[in-house]
Motif scaffolding. Structure first.
Motif, short mmCIF file in Angstrom:
data_model
loop_
_atom_site.label_atom_id
_atom_site.label_comp_id
_atom_site.label_asym_id
_atom_site.label_seq_id
_atom_site.Cartn_x
_atom_site.Cartn_y
_atom_site.Cartn_z
N THR A 130 0.84 -1.19 0.00
CA THR A 130 0.00 0.00 0.00
C THR A 130 0.88 1.25 0.00
O THR A 130 1.92 1.30 0.64
CB THR A 130 -0.91 0.02 1.24
OG1 THR A 130 -0.09 -0.02 2.40
CG2 THR A 130 -1.86 -1.15 1.23
N GLU A 131 0.46 2.22 -0.77
CA GLU A 131 1.19 3.48 -0.85
C GLU A 131 0.40 4.54 -0.11
O GLU A 131 -0.83 4.53 -0.10
CB GLU A 131 1.35 3.90 -2.31
CG GLU A 131 2.20 2.94 -3.12
CD GLU A 131 2.33 3.40 -4.56
OE1 GLU A 131 1.97 4.55 -4.87
OE2 GLU A 131 2.80 2.61 -5.37
N PRO A 132 1.11 5.48 0.46
CA PRO A 132 0.38 6.57 1.11
C PRO A 132 -0.34 7.41 0.05
O PRO A 132 0.11 7.51 -1.10
CB PRO A 132 1.47 7.37 1.82
CG PRO A 132 2.74 6.99 1.14
CD PRO A 132 2.54 5.61 0.59
N SER A 133 -1.45 7.96 0.43
CA SER A 133 -2.19 8.76 -0.54
C SER A 133 -1.43 10.05 -0.83
O SER A 133 -0.76 10.62 0.03
CB SER A 133 -3.58 9.07 0.00
OG SER A 133 -3.46 9.81 1.20
N ARG A 134 -1.54 10.53 -2.06
CA ARG A 134 -0.83 11.74 -2.49
C ARG A 134 -1.84 12.85 -2.74
O ARG A 134 -2.95 12.61 -3.14
CB ARG A 134 -0.05 11.49 -3.79
CG ARG A 134 1.01 10.45 -3.65
CD ARG A 134 1.70 10.30 -4.97
NE ARG A 134 2.70 9.25 -4.91
CZ ARG A 134 3.45 8.90 -5.92
NH1 ARG A 134 3.31 9.51 -7.08
NH2 ARG A 134 4.34 7.96 -5.79
N ARG A 135 -1.34 14.04 -2.59
CA ARG A 135 -2.16 15.19 -2.96
C ARG A 135 -2.12 15.35 -4.47
O ARG A 135 -1.13 14.94 -5.10
CB ARG A 135 -1.64 16.44 -2.28
CG ARG A 135 -1.93 16.45 -0.80
CD ARG A 135 -1.54 17.75 -0.21
NE ARG A 135 -0.49 17.44 0.79
CZ ARG A 135 0.40 18.28 1.21
NH1 ARG A 135 0.46 19.48 0.71
NH2 ARG A 135 1.26 17.91 2.11
N PRO A 136 -3.11 15.97 -5.09
CA PRO A 136 -3.12 16.11 -6.55
C PRO A 136 -1.88 16.81 -7.09
O PRO A 136 -1.38 16.46 -8.16
CB PRO A 136 -4.37 16.93 -6.85
CG PRO A 136 -5.24 16.72 -5.66
CD PRO A 136 -4.35 16.46 -4.50
N GLU A 137 -1.33 17.79 -6.39
CA GLU A 137 -0.17 18.49 -6.92
C GLU A 137 1.09 17.65 -6.85
O GLU A 137 2.08 17.94 -7.51
CB GLU A 137 0.05 19.85 -6.20
CG GLU A 137 0.26 19.75 -4.71
CD GLU A 137 -1.05 19.82 -3.92
OE1 GLU A 137 -0.97 19.80 -2.71
OE2 GLU A 137 -2.14 19.90 -4.49
#
Length: 140
Positions: A130-137
């Motif tokens: 699982t990867e940490p969630s990223r912000r759109p930018e």
């Protein structure tokens, strides 16, 4: 076959077993419903069974007439009771009637009621880390 044996006598054990299983299923179903609230589930199941039963009997009638008419199947006239549905003897419907009784009966008898113990639930595993969630930018 010899003596007074007929096609109808061949169907008697099959129909007898089907009727016994249907009665047993009716008793089991009545006991299960005793504690339930009234609803339309039972009526819709009966309606579905009747519609499927009629369809099976109609298809059996068509198919049996075709195979007897083409000469694929022949019946010994001495072993037939006499009544016919088109070209085939009425005794041949006994197996379809037995199936119409047996299928819903077995369905009722094998139905899970949800009152017994449930198997333990397993956690869902993923092969991917699982990867940490990223912000759109931050998305490339």
């Amino acid at each position: 076959m010899t003596g007074s044996a007929t096609y109808a006598l061949l169907a008697v054990p099959f129909l007898g077993a089907a009727v016994l299983v249907a009665v047993l299923a009716g008793v089991v179903s009545a006991r299960r419903r005793r504690g339930d609230r009234p609803g339309t589930r039972g009526r819709s199941a009966v309606l579905a069974g009747v519609v499927a039963g009629v369809a099976l009997l109609v298809m059996t009638g068509v198919f049996n007439n075709v195979i007897v008419g083409l000469g694929i199947v022949a019946y010994d006239p001495a072993l037939v009771l006499g009544a016919r549905v088109g070209l085939f003897p009425v005794e041949d419907l006994a197996y379809s009637i037995g199936a119409v009784l047996l299928l819903p009966s077995c369905w009722v008898l094998l139905e899970r009621t949800g009152t017994g113990p449930r198997p333990p639930s397993r956690p869902v595993r993923s092969d991917r880390p699982t990867e940490p969630s990223r912000r759109p930018e931050e998305t490339p």
